[in-house]
Design an enzyme around this catalytic site. Structure first.
Site, PDB file in Angstrom:
ATOM      1  N   LYS A 114       0.566  -1.153   0.026  1.00 29.67           N
ATOM      2  CA  LYS A 114       0.029  -0.173   0.035  1.00 29.67           C
ATOM      3  C   LYS A 114       0.690   1.332  -0.232  1.00 29.67           C
ATOM      4  CE  LYS A 114      -4.466  -1.740   0.605  1.00 29.67           C
ATOM      5  NZ  LYS A 114      -5.482  -1.663   1.082  1.00 29.67           N
ATOM      6  N   LYS A 196      -3.768 -10.432  -7.015  1.00 31.51           N
ATOM      7  CA  LYS A 196      -5.063 -10.808  -6.281  1.00 31.51           C
ATOM      8  C   LYS A 196      -6.153  -9.851  -6.850  1.00 31.51           C
ATOM      9  CE  LYS A 196      -5.859  -8.620  -2.060  1.00 31.51           C
ATOM     10  NZ  LYS A 196      -6.679  -8.561  -0.953  1.00 31.51           N
ATOM     11  N   LYS A 199     -10.694  -5.132  -4.933  1.00 30.17           N
ATOM     12  CA  LYS A 199     -11.692  -4.038  -4.977  1.00 30.17           C
ATOM     13  C   LYS A 199     -11.072  -2.678  -5.317  1.00 30.17           C
ATOM     14  CE  LYS A 199     -13.107  -4.531  -0.278  1.00 30.17           C
ATOM     15  NZ  LYS A 199     -11.992  -3.581   0.533  1.00 30.17           N
TER      16      LYS A 199
HETATM   17  P1  ATP Z   1      -8.397  -3.312  -1.119  1.00 29.41           P
HETATM   18  O1  ATP Z   1      -8.377  -3.664  -2.774  1.00 29.41           O
HETATM   19  O2  ATP Z   1      -9.004  -2.304  -0.767  1.00 29.41           O
HETATM   20  O3  ATP Z   1      -7.163  -3.871  -0.548  1.00 29.41           O
HETATM   21  P2  ATP Z   1      -9.546  -6.047  -1.173  1.00 29.41           P
HETATM   22  O4  ATP Z   1     -10.286  -6.330  -2.291  1.00 29.41           O
HETATM   23  O5  ATP Z   1      -8.027  -6.803  -0.833  1.00 29.41           O
HETATM   24  O6  ATP Z   1      -9.349  -4.542  -0.831  1.00 29.41           O
HETATM   25  P3  ATP Z   1     -10.326  -6.338   1.803  1.00 29.41           P
HETATM   26  O7  ATP Z   1     -11.272  -5.505   2.296  1.00 29.41           O
HETATM   27  O8  ATP Z   1      -8.904  -6.173   2.257  1.00 29.41           O
HETATM   28  O9  ATP Z   1     -10.552  -6.427   0.322  1.00 29.41           O
HETATM   29  O10 ATP Z   1     -10.665  -7.946   2.381  1.00 29.41           O
HETATM   30  C1  ATP Z   1     -11.897  -8.254   2.571  1.00 29.41           C
HETATM   31  C2  ATP Z   1     -11.838  -9.942   2.713  1.00 29.41           C
HETATM   32  O11 ATP Z   1     -11.925 -10.503   1.425  1.00 29.41           O
HETATM   33  C3  ATP Z   1     -10.447 -10.317   3.507  1.00 29.41           C
HETATM   34  O12 ATP Z   1     -10.927 -11.467   4.130  1.00 29.41           O
HETATM   35  C4  ATP Z   1      -9.687 -10.762   2.274  1.00 29.41           C
HETATM   36  O13 ATP Z   1      -8.813 -11.917   2.701  1.00 29.41           O
HETATM   37  C5  ATP Z   1     -10.527 -11.408   1.311  1.00 29.41           C
HETATM   38  N1  ATP Z   1     -10.311 -10.947   0.018  1.00 29.41           N
HETATM   39  C6  ATP Z   1      -9.878  -9.981  -0.660  1.00 29.41           C
HETATM   40  N2  ATP Z   1      -9.340 -10.277  -1.998  1.00 29.41           N
HETATM   41  C7  ATP Z   1      -9.571 -11.601  -2.120  1.00 29.41           C
HETATM   42  C8  ATP Z   1      -9.413 -12.464  -3.250  1.00 29.41           C
HETATM   43  N3  ATP Z   1      -8.861 -12.047  -4.298  1.00 29.41           N
HETATM   44  N4  ATP Z   1      -9.604 -13.633  -3.041  1.00 29.41           N
HETATM   45  C9  ATP Z   1     -10.014 -14.261  -2.017  1.00 29.41           C
HETATM   46  N5  ATP Z   1     -10.274 -13.538  -0.855  1.00 29.41           N
HETATM   47  C10 ATP Z   1     -10.150 -12.213  -1.032  1.00 29.41           C
END
Ligand code: ATP
Ligand code: LTN
Length: 333
Positions: A114, A196, A199
């Site tokens: 980040k 990964k 969002k």
């Molecule tokens: P950001 O992009 O804002 O970092 P993010 O999409 O990674 O967000 P988080 O809010 O960090 O989402 O994660 C929420 C939950 O979803 C966590 O338990 C995280 O491990 C899970 N998660 C996020 N992205 C994935 C993915 N690509 N595959 C599986 N699990 C995920």
């Protein structure tokens, strides 16, 4: 009667909930709601470690809560609330900051990622993010934390902080375990399958939002980056196909082996159509329920009000114990 075990998890209201969040996190939470005492928080305080537009943040928090319910989390069975409504999170985070080392925080890969992404705003909150997360978890004497695999390091630091505190003051915190799904723990980006699905990806083609309509979903999956080898199987350089196989497997329950067998000798076009259809079918009921909840403001408000009250009651028990242990004078009654 044996006490149910406690589950806590959180999701940041940044961007829009993706298929990765759903398959890696929320879908698994639904399966836990009968067997455990579950708390799920929209962690708005975590999300301001990255600059947010206030009006959008406010709107998104409510959307996330509606999405939780649309995914099947029942407010009668789970405690659901906004993190900023339970001030014990910030209070415990401060105490835990004083039991966490700069060195261990600087090893966190999410911080490194980040701060590279937001090099114009490497704030102290981004650095101490894992401490607030430890507070989230430890306040509720949590046994299990269901998360995607990317969060494992944060659970480890939570365990380290808790053990350190317990070693000094006795058994104050339960030491939590991560709970990571076997399939779907890491859904990858559709445009860059070695990263990964996220969002906050600026390219919307990389992720499927739970809000996307069926045409958009099909388009994104058809456009997903794969390879030129033509076989539907796992292996070196096959990250794109493997990701689609994982998506198909976690949306339908079919095993990876069976998918490989069934698609032997068939083309990517046919395979992608089936993946798209599976995703659309999986999300259809979620979307229909979401549309109902988002319209019912009064009901949604009652859910997060009750959630914050229930969570506060539990959280303050732990916080009071912590305050006593570190030597703060008890409040006069
Ligand atoms: P950001 O992009 O804002 O970092 P993010 O999409 O990674 O967000 P988080 O809010 O960090 O989402 O994660 C929420 C939950 O979803 C966590 O338990 C995280 O491990 C899970 N998660 C996020 N992205 C994935 C993915 N690509 N595959 C599986 N699990 C995920
Ligand atoms: N850091 C997590 C979100 C999060 C969380 C938590 C997850 C904040 N607090 C407590 C589990 C338990 C993330 O970025 N996905």
């Amino acid at each position: 009667m044996e006490e149910k075990k406690v589950i806590f998890s959180g999701i940041q209201p940044s961007g829009t909930i993706t298929l990765g969040n759903y398959l890696g996190a929320v879908k698994n939470w639904v399966e836990l709601q009968d067997e455990y005492n579950c708390l799920y928080s929209v962690v708005d305080m975590h999300s301001i470690t990255v600059r947010q537009n206030p009006a959008e943040l406010r709107k998104r928090c409510v959307e996330f809560l509606c999405m939780f319910m649309a995914c099947g989390l029942d407010p009668e069975k789970n405690i659901m609330y906004f993190q900023s409504h339970v001030s014990a999170h910030a209070e415990l985070a401060w105490v835990l900051n004083c039991y966490t080392y700069m060195g261990e925080l600087s090893r966190m890969t999410q911080f490194k990622d980040k701060s590279a992404k937001h090099s114009d705003n490497i704030n102290a909150g981004l650095f101490t993010y894992p401490v607030l997360m430890a507070a989230d978890i430890l306040l509720y004497q949590t046994d299990l934390v269901p998360v995607g695999v990317d969060q494992k390091q944060h659970i480890e630091i939570t365990r380290d902080i808790a053990s350190r505190f317990n070693a000094l003051y006795g058994d104050v915190f339960k030491i939590p375990e991560p709970y990571i799904p076997k399939v779907g723990a890491k859904i990858m980006s559709l445009t860059e399958p070695t990263k990964k699905m996220s969002k906050s990806d600026p390219n919307p083609k990389g992720f499927i939002s739970l809000m996307d309509d069926s045409t958009a979903i099909a388009k994104k999956i058809k456009g997903a980056v794969t390879d030129s080898d033509g076989r539907i199987c796992r292996g070196e350089g096959k990250e794109g196909i493997e990701n689609l196989m994982n998506i198909l497997s976690s949306t339908t329950g079919e095993s990876i082996e069976s998918i490989e067998e069934r698609f032997a000798g068939r083309g990517y076009g046919e395979f992608k159509s089936e993946v798209a259809e599976a995703v659309v079918e999986c999300l259809r009921p979620v979307k229909a329920r979401y549309d109902e909840y988002i319209k019912d403001k009064a009901y949604v408000e009652s859910v997060y009000k009750k959630g914050a009250e229930q969570a506060s009651r539990i959280a303050y028990k732990t916080l009071n114990k912590v305050y006593k242990k570190v030597g703060f004078v008890p409040r006069a009654r």
